[in-house]
Design a protein around this motif. Structure first.
Motif, short mmCIF file in Angstrom:
data_model
loop_
_atom_site.label_atom_id
_atom_site.label_comp_id
_atom_site.label_asym_id
_atom_site.label_seq_id
_atom_site.Cartn_x
_atom_site.Cartn_y
_atom_site.Cartn_z
N GLN A 184 0.70 4.26 -2.71
CA GLN A 184 0.45 5.64 -2.27
C GLN A 184 1.52 6.60 -2.78
O GLN A 184 1.22 7.74 -3.15
CB GLN A 184 0.40 5.68 -0.73
CG GLN A 184 -0.85 5.07 -0.12
CD GLN A 184 -0.73 4.96 1.38
OE1 GLN A 184 -0.43 3.89 1.90
NE2 GLN A 184 -0.94 6.05 2.09
N PHE A 226 -0.21 10.67 2.85
CA PHE A 226 1.07 10.12 2.41
C PHE A 226 1.65 9.26 3.54
O PHE A 226 1.48 9.58 4.72
CB PHE A 226 2.03 11.28 2.08
CG PHE A 226 3.20 10.88 1.24
CD1 PHE A 226 3.06 10.72 -0.13
CD2 PHE A 226 4.44 10.66 1.81
CE1 PHE A 226 4.14 10.36 -0.92
CE2 PHE A 226 5.53 10.29 1.03
CZ PHE A 226 5.38 10.14 -0.34
N VAL A 237 -5.99 9.89 0.48
CA VAL A 237 -5.31 9.05 1.48
C VAL A 237 -4.01 9.74 1.88
O VAL A 237 -3.24 10.15 1.02
CB VAL A 237 -5.02 7.65 0.91
CG1 VAL A 237 -4.24 6.81 1.92
CG2 VAL A 237 -6.33 6.95 0.55
N TRP A 270 -4.83 0.65 -6.11
CA TRP A 270 -5.47 0.88 -4.81
C TRP A 270 -6.78 0.09 -4.73
O TRP A 270 -7.09 -0.52 -3.71
CB TRP A 270 -5.72 2.37 -4.62
CG TRP A 270 -6.07 2.80 -3.23
CD1 TRP A 270 -7.24 3.36 -2.81
CD2 TRP A 270 -5.24 2.71 -2.06
NE1 TRP A 270 -7.19 3.64 -1.47
CE2 TRP A 270 -5.98 3.24 -0.98
CE3 TRP A 270 -3.96 2.23 -1.83
CZ2 TRP A 270 -5.46 3.31 0.32
CZ3 TRP A 270 -3.43 2.29 -0.54
CH2 TRP A 270 -4.18 2.83 0.51
N GLU A 283 0.83 -1.21 0.00
CA GLU A 283 0.00 0.00 0.00
C GLU A 283 0.86 1.26 0.00
O GLU A 283 0.53 2.25 -0.66
CB GLU A 283 -0.94 -0.03 1.20
CG GLU A 283 -2.01 -1.11 1.09
CD GLU A 283 -3.05 -1.03 2.20
OE1 GLU A 283 -2.83 -0.30 3.19
OE2 GLU A 283 -4.10 -1.71 2.07
N ILE A 298 -7.78 6.99 -3.92
CA ILE A 298 -6.51 7.13 -3.24
C ILE A 298 -6.11 8.60 -3.09
O ILE A 298 -5.20 8.93 -2.32
CB ILE A 298 -5.39 6.36 -4.00
CG1 ILE A 298 -4.15 6.17 -3.11
CG2 ILE A 298 -5.02 7.08 -5.29
CD1 ILE A 298 -3.08 5.29 -3.73
#
Length: 274
Positions: free
Chosen positions: A174, A202, A200, A188, A170, A197
């Protein structure tokens, strides 16, 4: 103006061609052979040179053609990977193929390797946290090319595993998403997330986990490599000297000789002068 700094990106140069008379040859009339570029119609050898993209030089690259062949993410990624943002850089379509292969490799690593809910081991943990630190810092300073290089390092590390910890998979996705947003969204979703994403946060790194506890130290005798010895990363000169002298290969190399001096370079090497 709401901006505190102006960044001028460097010019992208195109590859132009001319014949022996100096006449420009359009890129769609050029064939690249083992002997270099030649004119398609008569096989005449051409001279290749970088120059500003322009219609007059007949060296403009249509981004739509690149996107149709490789996808928008590959186009974006290559432009950022070419070099420093503010540098003048020559375009090379073969380079797009390279980053396209990288994206395909990320897809293979994430989609074809079992993703498991288990802790990250020590070696991978070091690479992962170093990558999070470097990519985050490079994005802030617009050093996109080196950030992408570090993502390649992490991808290589993951590709060697038979199972990938979910947290590492993941984190890679990211960090990739700002550079290749379409690939980021697809991966994702593949990892089981229904939300985008985009929002989301960092990944966060742990500074302590970006430092190695042990390092591989080269031991030389009169400048010639004799052994590699694992030593504590913070070892002082006395410790480095002791560990180097205890190595069997080093003892064999200095047998019957008088040690005149030992030079220690912390974290790198020990050189024994006899």
């Amino acid at each position: 103006e709401p901006f505190q700094k102006l960044i001028n990106q460097g010019m992208i140069l195109g590859i132009s061609y001319k014949d022996e008379r100096g006449v420009l040859v359009p890129t769609n009339e050029v064939v690249i052979t083992a002997d270099g570029p030649v004119r398609k119609s008569d096989g005449e050898k051409l001279v290749e040179f970088p120059a500003k993209m322009s219609k007059s030089l007949r060296n403009v690259v249509n981004p739509d053609d690149i996107i149709e062949a490789y996808g928008a993410d590959s186009m974006r990624l290559y432009e950022m990977f070419m070099g420093a943002l503010e540098a003048v850089k020559p375009w090379n379509t073969a380079g797009v193929e390279g980053v396209h292969r990288f994206l395909k490799r990320v897809f293979r690593v994430i989609t074809e390797t079992p993703i498991v809910d288990k802790p990250v081991d020590k070696d991978l943990e070091f690479v992962l946290h170093c990558t999070i630190k470097k990519v985050g810092a490079d994005i802030e300073t617009f050093n996109f090319n080196t950030a992408i290089s570090q993502l390649m390092v992490l991808t290589n590390a993951l590709s060697e595993l038979k199972e990938i910890p979910r947290s590492a998979a993941e984190a890679l996705v990211q960090m990739l998403a700002p550079f290749a947003p379409h690939a980021g969204e697809e991966l994702w979703e593949f990892l089981g997330h229904s939300e985008t994403i985009t929002y989301v946060p960092f990944p966060v790194y742990d500074e302590a986990k970006t430092k190695l506890s042990e390092v591989d130290i080269l031991v030389q005798v009169l400048g010639k490599p004799k052994a590699h010895v694992m030593m504590p990363a913070d070892a002082d000169e006395d410790t480095m000297t002791r560990l180097a002298m205890e190595n069997a290969d080093v003892q064999a190399a200095i047998a019957g000789k008088n040690v005149a001096k030992i030079i220690c370079v912390k974290g790198r090497l020990v050189n024994i002068v006899v």
